[in-house]
Scaffold this active site. Structure first.
Site, PDB file in Angstrom:
ATOM      1  N   SER A 131      17.863  -0.381  10.231  1.00  0.00           N
ATOM      2  CA  SER A 131      16.559   0.261  10.268  1.00  0.00           C
ATOM      3  C   SER A 131      15.419  -0.413   9.283  1.00  0.00           C
ATOM      4  O   SER A 131      15.471  -1.659   9.144  1.00  0.00           O
ATOM      5  CB  SER A 131      16.761   1.709  10.393  1.00  0.00           C
ATOM      6  OG  SER A 131      15.352   2.258  10.446  1.00  0.00           O
ATOM      7  N   TYR A 145       5.728  -0.431  15.060  1.00  0.00           N
ATOM      8  CA  TYR A 145       7.152  -0.654  14.264  1.00  0.00           C
ATOM      9  C   TYR A 145       7.707   0.590  13.971  1.00  0.00           C
ATOM     10  O   TYR A 145       8.864   0.758  14.143  1.00  0.00           O
ATOM     11  CB  TYR A 145       6.661  -1.555  13.063  1.00  0.00           C
ATOM     12  CG  TYR A 145       7.940  -1.980  12.293  1.00  0.00           C
ATOM     13  CD1 TYR A 145       8.754  -2.963  13.103  1.00  0.00           C
ATOM     14  CD2 TYR A 145       8.439  -1.372  11.212  1.00  0.00           C
ATOM     15  CE1 TYR A 145      10.087  -3.336  12.104  1.00  0.00           C
ATOM     16  CE2 TYR A 145       9.437  -1.766  10.417  1.00  0.00           C
ATOM     17  CZ  TYR A 145      10.405  -2.867  10.900  1.00  0.00           C
ATOM     18  OH  TYR A 145      11.552  -3.265  10.484  1.00  0.00           O
ATOM     19  N   LYS A 149      11.541   2.291  15.010  1.00  0.00           N
ATOM     20  CA  LYS A 149      12.377   2.373  13.988  1.00  0.00           C
ATOM     21  C   LYS A 149      12.796   3.929  13.695  1.00  0.00           C
ATOM     22  O   LYS A 149      14.041   4.175  13.809  1.00  0.00           O
ATOM     23  CB  LYS A 149      12.139   1.862  12.520  1.00  0.00           C
ATOM     24  CG  LYS A 149      12.155   0.357  12.554  1.00  0.00           C
ATOM     25  CD  LYS A 149      13.557  -0.180  12.739  1.00  0.00           C
ATOM     26  CE  LYS A 149      13.354  -1.686  12.441  1.00  0.00           C
ATOM     27  NZ  LYS A 149      14.811  -2.118  12.853  1.00  0.00           N
TER      28      LYS A 149
END
Length: 273
Positions: A131, A145, A149
Site C-alpha cells: 500500500s 491514488y 490505496k
C-alpha cells in the site's frame, strides 16, 4: 530456507530491488511486469536462472491465472504493482479512475483469487500487499491514488480476518517516499486537462516532480524489510516503512481521534430509545 515468490510490478523501484535481493538469496521468483525486457535489463549481472519474468496485464484475470499456475507452489505473494497520479478530484477522467483501480484494486483481486485456493489447501503462505502511507492518510491532489490505496487497505484487512484460520499470513506494507522512479513518468500520471482554481495542487505537483533523488526512503532497505517480514512467524498487519511514513501515521491517528471525539456528543444521540 529458500522460498518461491510471486511478485507484481517488478521492473522498477521497490519491485526490481526485491527481485534482485531474492535472487541473490537463492529464492525462486515469478515476476510479472508490463516489460520483461526492462526487468531483465535492470537485473544485468544477476543470476536469473531462478527467475520467470512474465508479461502480464493484471486486469486480465486469465493472464493472471496462467502466471500463478506457471509459478507452482507459491510461498510469498507480493502485490506491488502501482503508479501515482497527481490531480484534483474533478480533473480525473472516468478512464483514468478505472485504469487506476484496474491496477491497484482489481489487479490485486485477480491475483488473490488465483493464489488463495492453493495457499488455503496447504495451510501456509504469506500475502504482502504494498500500500502506501497514502492508504492511511490523504492530501489534496492525491485523491485518485489515495482512493485506490484506501480500497486496498480495506480489502486486505478483510482478507487477513478471512484466512487467519488457514495459516495464511497477510501484511500491508505502507512505505513513505522512496528514491525510486515513482515520481517520474511513466510511474506518475497527470491529468489530460486541468481546472481553474487549484494553484496549491499545481505547486504541489511541481514540487513532487522535482523531488526524485531527495526522498528519505532507501528501496534496497525497504526490500530487505519486506524479506524480513516474510520470514517472521508473527508480524503486524500494518508495517510502515520510513520515518516519514511513521510520522504521518501517528499524526493521522491523533487527528482521527480528535475528530471522533469532537463528534461523540451527536453520535450517541442516534441510538434507538
Amino acid at each position: 530456507m529458500t522460498n518461491t515468490w510471486f511478485i507484481t510490478g517488478a521492473s522498477r523501484g521497490l519491485g526490481l530491488e526485491l527481485v534482485r535481493q531474492l535472487l541473490e538469496r537463492g529464492d525462486t521468483v515469478t515476476a510479472t511486469t508490463r516489460s520483461p525486457e526492462r526487468l531483465l535489463a535492470g537485473l544485468d549481472g544477476a543470476d536469473t536462472s531462478r527467475l520467470q519474468a512474465l508479461a502480464v496485464d493484471l486486469a486480465d484475470e486469465e493472464q493472471v491465472k496462467r502466471a500463478v499456475e506457471a509459478a507452482g507452489d507459491i510461498d510469498v505473494v507480493v502485490n506491488n504493482a502501482g503508479y501515482g497520479f497527481l490531480a484534483a478530484v474533478e480533473e480525473v477522467s472516468d478512464a483514468e479512475a478505472r485504469q487506476m483501480f484496474d491496477v491497484q484494486v482489481f489487479g490485486v483481486w485477480n491475483v488473490l483469487r488465483a493464489v488463495l485456493p492453493s495457499l488455503r489447501a496447504r495451510r501456509a503462505g504469506h500475502i504482502v500487499n504494498v500500500s502506501s502511507i497514502l492508504g492511511l492518510t490523504a492530501f489534496g491532489g492525491w485523491g485518485l491514488y489515495c482512493a485506490g490505496k484506501y480500497a486496498l487497505e480495506g480489502l486486505t484487512e478483510s482478507l487477513a480476518a478471512e484466512v487467519a484460520d488457514f495459516g495464511v499470513r497477510v501484511t500491508l506494507v505502507e512505505p513513505g517516499y522512496m528514491r525510486t522512479d515513482f515520481l517520474r513518468t511513466p510511474s506518475i500520471g497527470l491529468p489530460t486537462s486541468t481546472a481553474d482554481g487549484y494553484p496549491a495542487i499545481r505547486e504541489m505537483t511541481a514540487a513532487h516532480l522535482a523531488m526524485p533523488g531527495t526522498q528519505l526512503g532507501d528501496p534496497a532497505k525497504a526490500a530487505a524489510a519486506i524479506i524480513a517480514v516474510a520470514a517472521q512467524e508473527k508480524t503486524p498487519l500494518h508495517q510502515l516503512l520510513g520515518s516519514d511514513s511513521y510520522g504521518l501515521a501517528k499524526a493521522r491517528i491523533a487527528a482521527l481521534t480528535e475528530d471522533v471525539e469532537a463528534g461523540r456528543e451527536l453520535a450517541v444521540t442516534t441510538d434507538v430509545g
